[in-house]
Motif scaffolding. Structure first.
Motif, PDB file in Angstrom:
ATOM      1  N   ALA A   1       0.841  -1.195   0.000  1.00 46.57           N
ATOM      2  CA  ALA A   1       0.000   0.000   0.000  1.00 46.57           C
ATOM      3  C   ALA A   1       0.875   1.244   0.000  1.00 46.57           C
ATOM      4  N   ALA A   2       0.554   2.160  -0.901  1.00 49.88           N
ATOM      5  CA  ALA A   2       1.265   3.443  -0.983  1.00 49.88           C
ATOM      6  C   ALA A   2       0.487   4.363  -1.907  1.00 49.88           C
ATOM      7  N   ALA A   3       0.657   5.654  -1.712  1.00 54.16           N
ATOM      8  CA  ALA A   3       0.084   6.671  -2.602  1.00 54.16           C
ATOM      9  C   ALA A   3      -1.430   6.526  -2.768  1.00 54.16           C
ATOM     10  N   GLY A   4      -2.093   6.068  -1.726  1.00 56.89           N
ATOM     11  CA  GLY A   4      -3.546   5.940  -1.785  1.00 56.89           C
ATOM     12  C   GLY A   4      -4.050   4.727  -2.545  1.00 56.89           C
ATOM     13  N   GLY A   5      -3.165   3.801  -2.858  1.00 55.77           N
ATOM     14  CA  GLY A   5      -3.573   2.599  -3.574  1.00 55.77           C
ATOM     15  C   GLY A   5      -2.991   1.365  -2.928  1.00 55.77           C
ATOM     16  N   GLU A   6      -3.470   0.207  -3.356  1.00 53.44           N
ATOM     17  CA  GLU A   6      -2.965  -1.059  -2.819  1.00 53.44           C
ATOM     18  C   GLU A   6      -2.832  -2.066  -3.941  1.00 53.44           C
ATOM     19  N   ILE A   7      -1.758  -2.847  -3.858  1.00 52.31           N
ATOM     20  CA  ILE A   7      -1.517  -3.935  -4.803  1.00 52.31           C
ATOM     21  C   ILE A   7      -1.522  -5.218  -3.995  1.00 52.31           C
ATOM     22  N   ASP A   8      -2.356  -6.165  -4.395  1.00 51.52           N
ATOM     23  CA  ASP A   8      -2.489  -7.403  -3.634  1.00 51.52           C
ATOM     24  C   ASP A   8      -1.202  -8.221  -3.651  1.00 51.52           C
ATOM     25  N   LEU A   9      -0.626  -8.410  -4.836  1.00 47.07           N
ATOM     26  CA  LEU A   9       0.603  -9.196  -4.974  1.00 47.07           C
ATOM     27  C   LEU A   9       1.524  -8.539  -5.992  1.00 47.07           C
ATOM     28  N   ILE A  10       2.807  -8.591  -5.713  1.00 49.05           N
ATOM     29  CA  ILE A  10       3.806  -8.198  -6.705  1.00 49.05           C
ATOM     30  C   ILE A  10       4.703  -9.413  -6.871  1.00 49.05           C
ATOM     31  N   VAL A  11       4.769  -9.915  -8.104  1.00 45.99           N
ATOM     32  CA  VAL A  11       5.515 -11.139  -8.393  1.00 45.99           C
ATOM     33  C   VAL A  11       6.409 -10.907  -9.604  1.00 45.99           C
ATOM     34  N   MET A  12       7.377 -11.812  -9.757  1.00 42.28           N
ATOM     35  CA  MET A  12       8.306 -11.685 -10.877  1.00 42.28           C
ATOM     36  C   MET A  12       8.564 -13.050 -11.478  1.00 42.28           C
ATOM     37  N   ARG A  13       8.639 -13.066 -12.792  1.00 44.61           N
ATOM     38  CA  ARG A  13       9.055 -14.269 -13.517  1.00 44.61           C
ATOM     39  C   ARG A  13       9.881 -13.804 -14.702  1.00 44.61           C
ATOM     40  N   GLY A  14      11.100 -14.291 -14.788  1.00 48.91           N
ATOM     41  CA  GLY A  14      11.991 -13.838 -15.842  1.00 48.91           C
ATOM     42  C   GLY A  14      12.278 -12.352 -15.662  1.00 48.91           C
TER      43      GLY A  14
END
Length: 125
Positions: free
Chosen positions: A39-52
């Motif tokens: 959560a930041a800047a008034g928003g929320e991201i449920d998941l941050i993932v990476m592949r490659g």
């Protein structure tokens, strides 16, 4: 009859469960988790993932019906989500050279989760 606080708690718990299911599903597809519930800047991201070389910012939606989940990402949600993604990227200089994408994982009862790559455009300006 459920009271408003009970309904909110049920919804909150269903959301957490859906996020866990989505994360496990993405792990099985070879994604590596970078953050949960950012959560930041008034928003929320449920998941941050990476592949490659791709960093995926993932919105998880849990609904009784898959069609309801698909329509649940509104323009307002996309703007707030994009603001949070910009904030995360500003704190992660190593990610500048990666490909960024806004994905969605839709979770419905008794169905496999549905992963939609590039579900919507990130507003990066």
């Amino acid at each position: 009859m459920n009271s408003a606080p009970e309904r909110r708690r049920t919804t909150y718990l269903r959301g957490h469960r859906a996020e866990r299911i989505a994360l496990l599903f993405l792990l099985l597809k070879g994604y590596r988790p970078l953050a949960r519930r950012y959560a930041a800047a008034g928003g929320e991201i449920d998941l941050i993932v990476m592949r490659g070389d791709t960093v995926a910012f993932v919105e998880v939606k849990a609904r009784g019906l898959m069609g309801d989940a698909l329509s649940a990402i509104t323009a307002t949600k996309r703007r707030r989500f994009s603001r949070a993604a910009r904030a995360w990227l500003s704190r992660q200089p190593w990610a500048a050279g990666k490909t960024w994408r806004a994905d969605a994982v839709f979770v419905a009862p008794r169905r496999w989760p549905r992963h939609l790559k590039a579900a919507f455009e990130l507003e990066m300006s």
